[in-house]
Motif scaffolding. Structure first.
Motif, PDB file in Angstrom:
ATOM      1  N   ILE A   1      -1.919  12.124  -7.513  1.00 44.97           N
ATOM      2  CA  ILE A   1      -2.900  12.524  -6.498  1.00 44.97           C
ATOM      3  C   ILE A   1      -2.709  13.991  -6.128  1.00 44.97           C
TER       4      ILE A   1
ATOM      5  N   LEU B   1       1.652   6.670  -6.907  1.00 48.53           N
ATOM      6  CA  LEU B   1       0.509   7.482  -7.337  1.00 48.53           C
ATOM      7  C   LEU B   1       0.491   8.876  -6.717  1.00 48.53           C
ATOM      8  N   SER B   2       1.360   9.139  -5.752  1.00 49.81           N
ATOM      9  CA  SER B   2       1.313  10.409  -5.028  1.00 49.81           C
ATOM     10  C   SER B   2       1.488  11.641  -5.926  1.00 49.81           C
TER      11      SER B   2
ATOM     12  N   LEU C   1       0.836  -1.206   0.000  1.00 45.61           N
ATOM     13  CA  LEU C   1       0.000   0.000   0.000  1.00 45.61           C
ATOM     14  C   LEU C   1       0.870   1.256   0.000  1.00 45.61           C
ATOM     15  N   ASN C   2       1.943   1.226   0.764  1.00 49.79           N
ATOM     16  CA  ASN C   2       2.876   2.346   0.818  1.00 49.79           C
ATOM     17  C   ASN C   2       3.462   2.639  -0.566  1.00 49.79           C
TER      18      ASN C   2
ATOM     19  N   ILE D   1      -1.432  12.605   3.586  1.00 50.10           N
ATOM     20  CA  ILE D   1      -1.807  11.367   2.896  1.00 50.10           C
ATOM     21  C   ILE D   1      -1.048  10.176   3.468  1.00 50.10           C
ATOM     22  N   PHE D   2       0.276  10.312   3.575  1.00 51.02           N
ATOM     23  CA  PHE D   2       1.080   9.191   4.065  1.00 51.02           C
ATOM     24  C   PHE D   2       0.819   8.905   5.545  1.00 51.02           C
TER      25      PHE D   2
ATOM     26  N   PHE E   1       0.831   4.140  -2.909  1.00 52.87           N
ATOM     27  CA  PHE E   1       0.659   5.562  -2.633  1.00 52.87           C
ATOM     28  C   PHE E   1       1.864   6.367  -3.111  1.00 52.87           C
TER      29      PHE E   1
ATOM     30  N   LEU F   1       1.136  15.637   0.959  1.00 57.83           N
ATOM     31  CA  LEU F   1       1.792  14.331   0.992  1.00 57.83           C
ATOM     32  C   LEU F   1       1.979  13.835   2.418  1.00 57.83           C
TER      33      LEU F   1
ATOM     34  N   CYS G   1      -3.001   7.455   5.794  1.00 61.30           N
ATOM     35  CA  CYS G   1      -3.271   6.232   5.027  1.00 61.30           C
ATOM     36  C   CYS G   1      -2.256   5.120   5.281  1.00 61.30           C
ATOM     37  N   ILE G   2      -1.034   5.454   5.664  1.00 65.01           N
ATOM     38  CA  ILE G   2       0.009   4.436   5.808  1.00 65.01           C
ATOM     39  C   ILE G   2       0.513   4.335   7.248  1.00 65.01           C
TER      40      ILE G   2
ATOM     41  N   GLN H   1      10.306   9.208   0.703  1.00 66.38           N
ATOM     42  CA  GLN H   1       9.347   9.112  -0.389  1.00 66.38           C
ATOM     43  C   GLN H   1       8.688  10.462  -0.667  1.00 66.38           C
TER      44      GLN H   1
END
Length: 163
Positions: free
Chosen positions: A17, A13-14, A6-7, A60-61, A10, A57, A64-65, A147
């Protein structure tokens, strides 16, 4: 392994996004760039875009992560080396971003960008393996930091000419 997959999804795709979110939020509120197509974005516009993208970012990280990750947290003396290398990469990435914005995407800034981005991608891959082996949340934080900066480097070139 699921959280690492998943990381990476993301991470890959970051940039897309962030571009979509920026076009729906930031560019509706603030006029950034010039009216002429094919010109370089002014440095203050790039600074606003990159800072806004950094916050996006990071959110999001984190949500979500890093937040839902069920990884143990243990600190060892070997973490110091990885933290120092990540700090060095953060410093080089910020310098590369500043050099890129100030020099308006010159040949030299592209060379510096490529070297820093290449190092960043290798470092992210190494931290991925280290995180998988150790199941340590501190390595995952270092990986996510790397990342985010890698994605910002790629976004700076995109936004440099396209805003």
């Amino acid at each position: 392994i699921k959280i690492m997959i998943l990381n990476w999804i993301f991470f890959l795709l970051s940039p897309i996004i962030v571009i979509i979110i920026n076009s729906m939020t930031l560019f509706k509120v603030v006029t950034i760039g010039s009216d002429m197509s094919g010109t370089y974005t002014p440095w203050w516009g790039m600074a606003v875009i990159l800072l806004y993208s950094l916050v996006l970012l990071g959110c999001i990280f984190y949500f979500c992560i890093l937040g839902p990750a069920k990884i143990t947290k243990s600190y060892s003396d070997r973490d110091y080396f990885y933290k120092r290398v990540t700090d060095t990469y953060v410093f080089l990435a910020i310098l590369s971003l500043m050099f890129n914005v100030v020099s308006k995407v010159s040949t030299n800034s592209i060379l510096v960008f490529d070297m820093v981005a290449g190092f960043g991608l290798l470092w992210v891959v190494l931290l991925t393996f280290k995180t998988l082996r150790s199941a340590d949340k501190s390595f995952m934080r270092l990986q996510i930091t790397s990342q985010i900066l890698c994605a910002l480097l790629f976004l700076s070139l995109f936004y440099g000419w396209n805003v």
